[in-house]
Design a protein around this motif. Structure first.
Motif, PDB file in Angstrom:
ATOM      1  N   LEU A 241       0.824  -1.205   0.000  1.00 24.97           N
ATOM      2  CA  LEU A 241       0.000   0.000   0.000  1.00 24.97           C
ATOM      3  C   LEU A 241       0.857   1.252   0.000  1.00 24.97           C
ATOM      4  O   LEU A 241       0.579   2.214  -0.735  1.00 24.97           O
ATOM      5  CB  LEU A 241      -0.939  -0.007   1.211  1.00 24.97           C
ATOM      6  N   SER A 242       1.922   1.260   0.792  1.00 28.72           N
ATOM      7  CA  SER A 242       2.753   2.460   0.880  1.00 28.72           C
ATOM      8  C   SER A 242       3.492   2.711  -0.429  1.00 28.72           C
ATOM      9  O   SER A 242       3.601   3.854  -0.888  1.00 28.72           O
ATOM     10  CB  SER A 242       3.741   2.349   2.044  1.00 28.72           C
ATOM     11  N   ARG A 243       3.992   1.649  -1.059  1.00 31.13           N
ATOM     12  CA  ARG A 243       4.704   1.834  -2.327  1.00 31.13           C
ATOM     13  C   ARG A 243       3.755   2.304  -3.427  1.00 31.13           C
ATOM     14  O   ARG A 243       4.093   3.190  -4.224  1.00 31.13           O
ATOM     15  CB  ARG A 243       5.415   0.538  -2.720  1.00 31.13           C
ATOM     16  N   ARG A 244       2.589   1.714  -3.458  1.00 32.62           N
ATOM     17  CA  ARG A 244       1.586   2.118  -4.458  1.00 32.62           C
ATOM     18  C   ARG A 244       1.139   3.554  -4.220  1.00 32.62           C
ATOM     19  O   ARG A 244       1.009   4.351  -5.156  1.00 32.62           O
ATOM     20  CB  ARG A 244       0.402   1.153  -4.361  1.00 32.62           C
ATOM     21  N   SER A 245       0.902   3.900  -2.974  1.00 29.71           N
ATOM     22  CA  SER A 245       0.442   5.249  -2.622  1.00 29.71           C
ATOM     23  C   SER A 245       1.481   6.297  -2.963  1.00 29.71           C
ATOM     24  O   SER A 245       1.152   7.395  -3.427  1.00 29.71           O
ATOM     25  CB  SER A 245       0.096   5.322  -1.128  1.00 29.71           C
ATOM     26  N   THR A 246       2.758   5.980  -2.723  1.00 31.04           N
ATOM     27  CA  THR A 246       3.819   6.942  -2.989  1.00 31.04           C
ATOM     28  C   THR A 246       3.975   7.186  -4.481  1.00 31.04           C
ATOM     29  O   THR A 246       4.159   8.333  -4.918  1.00 31.04           O
ATOM     30  CB  THR A 246       5.143   6.461  -2.377  1.00 31.04           C
ATOM     31  N   THR A 247       3.904   6.120  -5.277  1.00 31.12           N
ATOM     32  CA  THR A 247       3.982   6.301  -6.731  1.00 31.12           C
ATOM     33  C   THR A 247       2.798   7.099  -7.241  1.00 31.12           C
ATOM     34  O   THR A 247       2.959   7.991  -8.092  1.00 31.12           O
ATOM     35  CB  THR A 247       4.047   4.938  -7.444  1.00 31.12           C
ATOM     36  N   PHE A 248       1.607   6.810  -6.720  1.00 31.14           N
ATOM     37  CA  PHE A 248       0.446   7.597  -7.120  1.00 31.14           C
ATOM     38  C   PHE A 248       0.618   9.055  -6.703  1.00 31.14           C
ATOM     39  O   PHE A 248       0.273   9.973  -7.462  1.00 31.14           O
ATOM     40  CB  PHE A 248      -0.838   7.042  -6.505  1.00 31.14           C
TER      41      PHE A 248
END
Length: 537
Positions: A241-248
């Protein structure tokens, strides 16, 4: 699969068809791993929220129906028949309507009517579980699950094919259930029963009006957006979730700075180089700096893979069109084209000078970005575009941008703050960015022709042979080239056409637009509409 090992040397059977595939150098997995690092849990076909809701609803409703019927332990056949029925109805409706994105199974041939209705099983529709089911690995299955996906379905231990819905999955299922109950008669007759049922085309059309993926209920948006992104997770690298959120967040920050609609290619580039349409630069928040370095590293790896794979095609082209079967002769032909191109490298002539010249502009990732933004270096996207366009035109010099692209990738890998886990990903077997640099730097001051010949022999042809041998299953071989007494020979009749695998950015933004986290216009361009709107469920 059980394979009997050969007991003595043998000759392969003659090829009876052309080799086809996408990964003849074994490089693809490293690129996919990088994409999984940046945008985990989704793939390049998970473009709708509604299939996630539908899959959640199938397992949620099946459990509910079993409870109502007093069934304590349903069989796998019970579950399979219920799931197939729902999926056939869904894709039947899709086949009768246009959709903006792909839906699996819509090309299935409908079975003949039986008294005005059709059976609702995969067997009757000629569908294959492993490739045309929503739960298949190719589609929404992995992305729906816990551990590696978005967390809507959790496998039931010891019950293959059985899943229980998570809290988020139940919220999706209940939101869809409320919508489906608007047609109470069809809900009870076709959906709310474990008994075998059949349906007609009117049923499929009516249900499509309720569960078409082009529309999403507000409750679905709220539940899905919370699973897709989290404001609190931005800047961390601890969870999917954190990696996806940061890229978004990096993509959203770019859209906010641009203040206008942009296409995916422009957003992808903007996330790397932080440039507005007027050419001005903007700052990236500290929490997003590492993400930007990783995102740029992924794009450099995309360039490296395209360059090497296109050089394999170039070798095939040299053999098929010009009957050049020796790598040294190929290198000499390349040298004539390279002499016409400078790429801003000045008087540098041998390999060591070329790499040193590039290294002076890439001491850090930020130096590399600055050099691109001041036009001291071409960006990876323009090099990939040049490779693709020259290849499309069958320009004999399409190896030139491939060679320069590899030099630039090697130089980038030496930047002092290039993300170590990213530049090392793939290691020697998959020719990581770091391995590429070490091998080229290790050549010293060899000539351009000698360096090019080394790349052909060690990173293209030998890499291809190694990949083909490692994947040989005792029956089918994936070789496109072979070495004969007279030199290289092509085992294909036409050169391979490499392509760049999409990096999931389009899917991330498409799902974000359906969640109302960003906006999307009719031309497929995206623009910012504010911050992440997570809602508790």
């Amino acid at each position: 699969m059980s394979i009997e090992l050969p007991q003595r040397p043998f000759f392969l059977a003659p090829l009876d068809r052309e080799n086809s595939g996408v990964d003849f150098l074994g490089l693809r997995q490293a690129n996919l791993d990088m994409m999984g690092e940046m945008i985990p849990s989704i793939n390049n076909v998970t473009s709708y929220i509604r299939p996630f809701s539908l899959l959640s609803w199938i397992y949620w409703k099946f459990h509910d129906l079993c409870t109502e019927a007093g069934i304590e332990e349903a069989t796998s056949d019970d579950l399979r028949l219920f799931r197939e029925r729902i999926e056939v109805l869904f894709t039947w409706g899709a086949s009768l309507h246009e959709t903006a994105e792909r839906i699996p199974g819509i090309s299935a041939t409908p079975p003949p009517d039986q008294d005005g209705v059709k059976p609702l099983t995969f067997d009757a529709w000629g569908r294959v579980q492993s490739s045309t089911s929503l739960i298949a690995a190719l589609w929404y299955g992995p992305a729906s699950k816990t551990v590696t996906g978005l967390g809507f379905l959790s496998p039931v231990p010891g019950r293959g094919g059985f899943f229980r819905v998570s809290r988020a999955g139940a919220a999706l299922a209940q939101a869809l259930d409320n919508k489906l109950r608007e047609d109470g008669e069809r809900y009870n007759r076709l959906l709310g029963t474990l008994d075998p049922v059949e349906a007609n085309e009117s049923d499929a059309i009516a249900l499509w009006s309720l569960w078409s993926p082009e529309t999403v209920e507000h409750e679905e948006m709220a539940s899905f957006s919370s699973a897709l992104t989290s404001e609190e997770a931005i800047g961390s690298n601890d969870t999917l979730l954190s990696r996806r959120s940061t890229t978004f967040a990096l993509a959203r920050h770019h859209l906010q700075e641009v203040g206008a609609e942009q296409s995916i290619p422009k957003i992808r580039r903007g996330m790397c180089f932080s440039v507005r349409p007027d050419g001005s630069n903007y700052d990236v928040p500290t929490t997003l700096e590492e993400c930007r370095r990783k995102w740029l590293t992924l794009q450099m790896r995309q360039l490296q893979r395209l360059a090497l794979e296109t050089l394999l095609s170039w070798c095939e082209d040299q053999i098929l069109r010009y009957d050049v079967v020796d790598t040294s002769a190929m290198a000499e032909r390349f040298k004539k084209s390279w002499a016409l191109t400078e790429y801003g490298l000045g008087e540098a002539r041998n390999l060591a000078e070329l790499i040193f010249k590039l290294d002076t502009k890439s001491n850090s990732v930020e130096d590399f970005i600055r050099s691109v933004n001041t036009n001291d270096l071409p960006d990876p996207f323009s090099i990939m575009a040049e490779i693709t366009e020259k290849f499309r035109q069958r320009d004999p010099g399409f190896a030139v941008p491939c060679f320069f692209g590899l030099l630039q990738c090697a130089s980038f890998a030496g930047a002092e703050n290039a993300p170590p886990n990213m530049v090392q990903l793939g290691s020697a077997p998959r020719l990581s960015l770091r391995v590429l640099r070490h091998r080229l730097v290790g050549l010293g001051d060899v000539t351009v022709a000698e360096a090019f010949e080394y790349i052909l022999e060690a990173m293209v042809i030998s890499q291809h042979f190694s990949t083909a041998v490692n994947r040989f299953d005792g029956r089918n071989q994936r070789l496109r080239l072979a070495i004969e007494e007279t030199g290289l020979t092509a085992l294909v009749s036409s050169a391979w056409v490499p392509t760049v695998t999409e990096d999931r950015l389009a899917m991330l933004l498409t799902l974000s637009a359906q969640s109302d986290l960003v906006s999307k216009n009719f031309d497929g361009e995206f623009f910012s509409n504010g911050g992440i709107k997570n809602e508790s469920i």
